[in-house]
Write a protein that holds these residues in place. Structure first.
Motif, mmCIF file in Angstrom:
data_model
loop_
_atom_site.group_PDB
_atom_site.id
_atom_site.type_symbol
_atom_site.label_atom_id
_atom_site.label_comp_id
_atom_site.label_asym_id
_atom_site.label_seq_id
_atom_site.Cartn_x
_atom_site.Cartn_y
_atom_site.Cartn_z
ATOM 1 N N TRP A 47 12.194 -13.832 -30.971
ATOM 2 C CA TRP A 47 10.532 -15.313 -30.661
ATOM 3 C C TRP A 47 10.325 -15.093 -28.501
ATOM 4 O O TRP A 47 9.389 -15.587 -28.731
ATOM 5 C CB TRP A 47 10.714 -16.539 -31.209
ATOM 6 N N SER A 48 11.105 -15.164 -28.479
ATOM 7 C CA SER A 48 11.693 -16.006 -26.606
ATOM 8 C C SER A 48 10.392 -14.531 -26.089
ATOM 9 O O SER A 48 9.663 -14.077 -25.505
ATOM 10 C CB SER A 48 12.618 -15.264 -26.280
ATOM 11 N N MET A 51 6.571 -15.169 -27.144
ATOM 12 C CA MET A 51 6.335 -16.174 -26.229
ATOM 13 C C MET A 51 5.904 -15.675 -25.127
ATOM 14 O O MET A 51 4.885 -15.964 -24.267
ATOM 15 C CB MET A 51 7.500 -16.836 -25.935
ATOM 16 N N LEU A 52 6.219 -14.500 -24.567
ATOM 17 C CA LEU A 52 6.175 -13.850 -22.785
ATOM 18 C C LEU A 52 4.408 -13.869 -23.162
ATOM 19 O O LEU A 52 4.159 -13.905 -22.118
ATOM 20 C CB LEU A 52 6.110 -12.692 -22.916
ATOM 21 N N GLU A 54 2.363 -15.701 -24.494
ATOM 22 C CA GLU A 54 1.565 -17.227 -24.599
ATOM 23 C C GLU A 54 1.963 -17.445 -23.029
ATOM 24 O O GLU A 54 0.559 -18.206 -22.102
ATOM 25 C CB GLU A 54 2.295 -17.872 -25.157
ATOM 26 N N GLY A 59 8.474 -18.520 -21.673
ATOM 27 C CA GLY A 59 9.463 -16.682 -22.586
ATOM 28 C C GLY A 59 10.475 -16.604 -21.529
ATOM 29 O O GLY A 59 11.846 -16.212 -21.814
ATOM 30 N N CYS A 62 13.159 -18.466 -21.746
ATOM 31 C CA CYS A 62 13.596 -19.436 -22.906
ATOM 32 C C CYS A 62 14.499 -17.315 -23.565
ATOM 33 O O CYS A 62 15.468 -18.164 -24.034
ATOM 34 C CB CYS A 62 12.646 -19.111 -24.851
ATOM 35 N N ILE A 63 14.125 -16.799 -22.615
ATOM 36 C CA ILE A 63 15.041 -14.966 -22.379
ATOM 37 C C ILE A 63 16.435 -15.555 -22.468
ATOM 38 O O ILE A 63 17.327 -14.970 -23.124
ATOM 39 C CB ILE A 63 14.249 -13.746 -22.269
#
Length: 124
Positions: A47-48, A51-52, A54, A59, A62-63
């Motif tokens: 998911w991360s 998110m990159l 956006e 992102g 989160c990664i």
């Protein structure tokens, strides 16, 4: 693992060794929860990456967080479950606690094999 986390992990392994056969079954299920969290955090890594596109900074953050949590929970859950396989296997020799140790051994062994199989499928 650093400092207190390492000592808590070693204490967890020692508590599994000192527990009775029936309590080892509870430890097996507790380790399953930790391994399930590891799988959840691995999904968070995917998911991360999504998110990159956006928000780049969010992102990346989160990664980093999800990779660290994935490694920590996966290793702690898998190592504790493997240690429980060994501890319960040795505990089967005690005739008074044989039933609980057999149950803990089977649960821990099957979930360890299942985790390895899921990791192979997930990574390929």
């Amino acid at each position: 693992m650093k400092g207190a986390a390492l000592f808590n992990f070693i204490r967890h392994i020692a508590n599994m060794g000192a527990a009775s056969g029936k309590k080892r079954v509870l430890y097996a299920f507790g380790n399953i929860v930790i391994m399930a969290l590891g799988v959840f955090f691995a999904v968070c890594v995917k998911w991360s990456f999504a998110m990159l596109s956006e928000t780049f900074i969010g992102g990346v953050f989160c990664i980093i967080l999800s990779v660290a949590l994935t490694v920590f929970t996966f290793l702690q859950g898998f190592v504790a479950q493997f240690a429980l396989v060994v501890i319960a296997g040795i505990g089967i020799a005690n005739p008074e606690e044989r039933g609980g140790n057999v149950a803990a051994f089977v649960i821990a062994l099957l979930t360890s094999v299942g985790l390895v199989a899921a990791a192979v499928v997930f990574l390929l």
